[in-house]
Design an enzyme around this catalytic site. Structure first.
Site, mmCIF file in Angstrom:
data_model
loop_
_atom_site.group_PDB
_atom_site.id
_atom_site.type_symbol
_atom_site.label_atom_id
_atom_site.label_comp_id
_atom_site.label_asym_id
_atom_site.label_seq_id
_atom_site.Cartn_x
_atom_site.Cartn_y
_atom_site.Cartn_z
ATOM 1 N N GLU A 162 -0.832 -14.586 5.138
ATOM 2 C CA GLU A 162 -0.973 -14.555 6.147
ATOM 3 C C GLU A 162 -0.847 -16.263 7.185
ATOM 4 O O GLU A 162 -2.271 -16.216 8.197
ATOM 5 C CB GLU A 162 -2.992 -14.949 6.475
ATOM 6 C CG GLU A 162 -3.250 -13.089 5.086
ATOM 7 C CD GLU A 162 -5.189 -12.169 5.229
ATOM 8 O OE1 GLU A 162 -5.679 -13.670 6.109
ATOM 9 O OE2 GLU A 162 -5.511 -11.772 4.553
ATOM 10 N N ASN A 207 3.113 -12.944 1.447
ATOM 11 C CA ASN A 207 1.235 -12.046 1.094
ATOM 12 C C ASN A 207 0.427 -11.337 2.444
ATOM 13 O O ASN A 207 -0.090 -12.804 3.538
ATOM 14 C CB ASN A 207 0.371 -12.241 0.949
ATOM 15 C CG ASN A 207 -0.775 -10.943 -0.102
ATOM 16 O OD1 ASN A 207 -0.050 -9.433 -0.112
ATOM 17 N ND2 ASN A 207 -2.530 -11.229 0.148
ATOM 18 N N HIS A 243 -5.246 -3.237 4.598
ATOM 19 C CA HIS A 243 -6.682 -3.656 4.653
ATOM 20 C C HIS A 243 -7.040 -2.153 5.532
ATOM 21 O O HIS A 243 -6.973 -2.675 6.644
ATOM 22 C CB HIS A 243 -7.916 -4.519 5.255
ATOM 23 C CG HIS A 243 -7.655 -5.650 3.725
ATOM 24 N ND1 HIS A 243 -8.872 -5.503 3.004
ATOM 25 C CD2 HIS A 243 -6.993 -6.529 3.485
ATOM 26 C CE1 HIS A 243 -8.284 -6.505 1.327
ATOM 27 N NE2 HIS A 243 -7.374 -6.968 2.840
ATOM 28 N N GLU A 273 -3.869 -5.146 -1.633
ATOM 29 C CA GLU A 273 -4.795 -5.276 -1.377
ATOM 30 C C GLU A 273 -6.071 -3.990 -0.973
ATOM 31 O O GLU A 273 -6.324 -4.101 0.134
ATOM 32 C CB GLU A 273 -5.534 -6.346 -0.213
ATOM 33 C CG GLU A 273 -4.963 -8.215 -0.634
ATOM 34 C CD GLU A 273 -5.150 -9.280 0.154
ATOM 35 O OE1 GLU A 273 -5.888 -8.999 0.618
ATOM 36 O OE2 GLU A 273 -4.333 -10.384 -0.034
ATOM 37 N N ASP A 275 -8.011 -1.021 0.639
ATOM 38 C CA ASP A 275 -9.349 -0.692 1.206
ATOM 39 C C ASP A 275 -9.422 0.002 2.248
ATOM 40 O O ASP A 275 -8.356 -0.449 3.064
ATOM 41 C CB ASP A 275 -10.327 -1.260 0.733
ATOM 42 C CG ASP A 275 -10.516 -3.374 1.664
ATOM 43 O OD1 ASP A 275 -9.713 -2.807 2.223
ATOM 44 O OD2 ASP A 275 -11.036 -3.468 1.303
#
Length: 363
Positions: A162, A207, A243, A273, A275
């Site tokens: 990030e 990432n 996300h 990741e 969701d």
């Protein structure tokens, strides 16, 4: 009563009960098996182990430790800076060893996460008085110690996590604010040197979130990859965190376009990741779960559509009971593919259908 009549009545009654029962998908059961059967390295999950209730939840562990369910584990926290170097040059490998041991026992790969990030840093880092040179030395020592210690027990490392803001500029962090933009190639250079020292095949990734569709941030990430490549610095792939909010997931076409942009640079991508959270309760309505299932389907389908360059999909833990969402986003939740009683949700079956190329029947 005649036995044949009894048999007929029992069969008729069973048919009535079956007709009245709601439709519940029954298969396919195993997401990692499906992913591997269809050209991916894994379907994986994050796990916040050790030190949480997950560690002793037998039903959770029964699902987690079945390699047919998951072929990869990402440590949600235990390899981050504050846990691995709590004091300067004093390293703690205990938590990382725990999850590596668990994964290896069950034949799973591990994406090691992460080496350089703005958050979850040790106090001695954030409170220190640094120059560019002294903080660069800290970064180099941390990166190279962890990579050489764990070697190829880690399939890959998220070298930097990030680094970019939504507009594509570098985010503020102690690394950027002290060292400047050069911290990004330096981190990958130090990681490459450590990998070469081990003589092992360890993949190096960047990432981030917000790279799942075309836009300024995604373009900036392409440019960071090009910059590393122009300097002959190793980068093997980019992790797309993914996300999302229910009803707000990028389209399949946009997700495919973003992934192809990275693949065209000669690197891999992974969904790292995934969701899809509800922004408000209730979380378990039929209509809401159908939309959530479609969102999961679209994300996984985009990975399937671009081919083997998208190596796999990892969800950010698999059940609502242990999801990070409620603590990070007050009032939001229901983000995962199992509910808070560890029952599979429609999203689970949507993923199974995406992995096999079937149309979504639960969306």
């Amino acid at each position: 009563m005649h036995s044949s009549l009894v048999t007929f009545l029992l069969a008729f009654s069973a048919l009535k009960i079956a007709a009245a029962a709601p439709h519940r998908p029954t298969g396919p059961r195993y997401l990692n098996s499906l992913a591997q059967d269809n050209g991916k390295l894994w379907f994986g999950t994050a796990a916040d182990i050790p030190g949480t209730a997950e560690q002793t939840d037998k039903e959770y562990l029964r699902i987690l430790e079945n390699p047919k369910n998951f072929g990869e584990i990402t440590p949600a926290n235990m390899m981050k800076f504050m846990y691995t170097e709590p004091e300067q040059n004093v390293f703690n490998f205990t938590g990382g060893d725990y999850i590596l041991d668990l994964a290896e026992k069950h034949g799973m790969r591990v994406r090691c996460h992460n080496l350089v990030w703005s958050s979850q840093l040790s106090d001695w880092v954030t409170s220190g008085t640094w120059t560019a040179a002294t903080l660069t030395a800290v970064m180099k020592n941390h990166i190279q110690t962890l990579i050489t210690h764990w070697g190829d027990r880690c399939y890959s490392w998220d070298v930097i996590n990030e680094a970019l803001a939504g507009d594509g500029t570098f985010s503020s962090s102690i690394w950027y604010d002290t060292i400047g933009p050069e911290y990004f190639p330096l981190a990958f250079q130090f990681a490459q040197e450590a990998v070469e020292q081990t003589g092992k095949d360890i993949k190096l990734y960047y990432n981030d979130y917000g790279l799942e569709s075309p836009g300024n941030k995604t373009t900036a990430a392409y440019n960071l990859v090009r910059e590393l490549q122009s300097r002959h610095i190793k980068i093997d792939g980019v992790g797309l965190e993914s996300h999302f909010e229910v009803g707000g997931t990028p389209s399949i076409a946009d997700q495919v376009a973003a992934k192809k942009g990275f693949l065209d640079l000669g690197i891999d991508v992974a969904i790292t990741e995934l969701d899809v959270r509800f922004v408000a309760a209730p979380y378990y309505t039929a209509a809401g779960e159908a939309t959530q299932a479609q969102n999961y389907y679209d994300s996984v389908a985009s990975c399937m559509e671009v081919g083997r360059g998208c190596i796999g999909v990892t969800v950010w833990d698999f059940d609502d009971k242990y999801s990070w969402v409620p603590s990070a986003f007050v009032g939001q939740g229901g983000a995962d593919i199992y509910n808070d009683t560890l029952q599979r949700k429609p999203a689970y079956y949507a993923i199974a259908e995406a992995l096999t190329g079937a149309a979504c029947t639960v969306c």
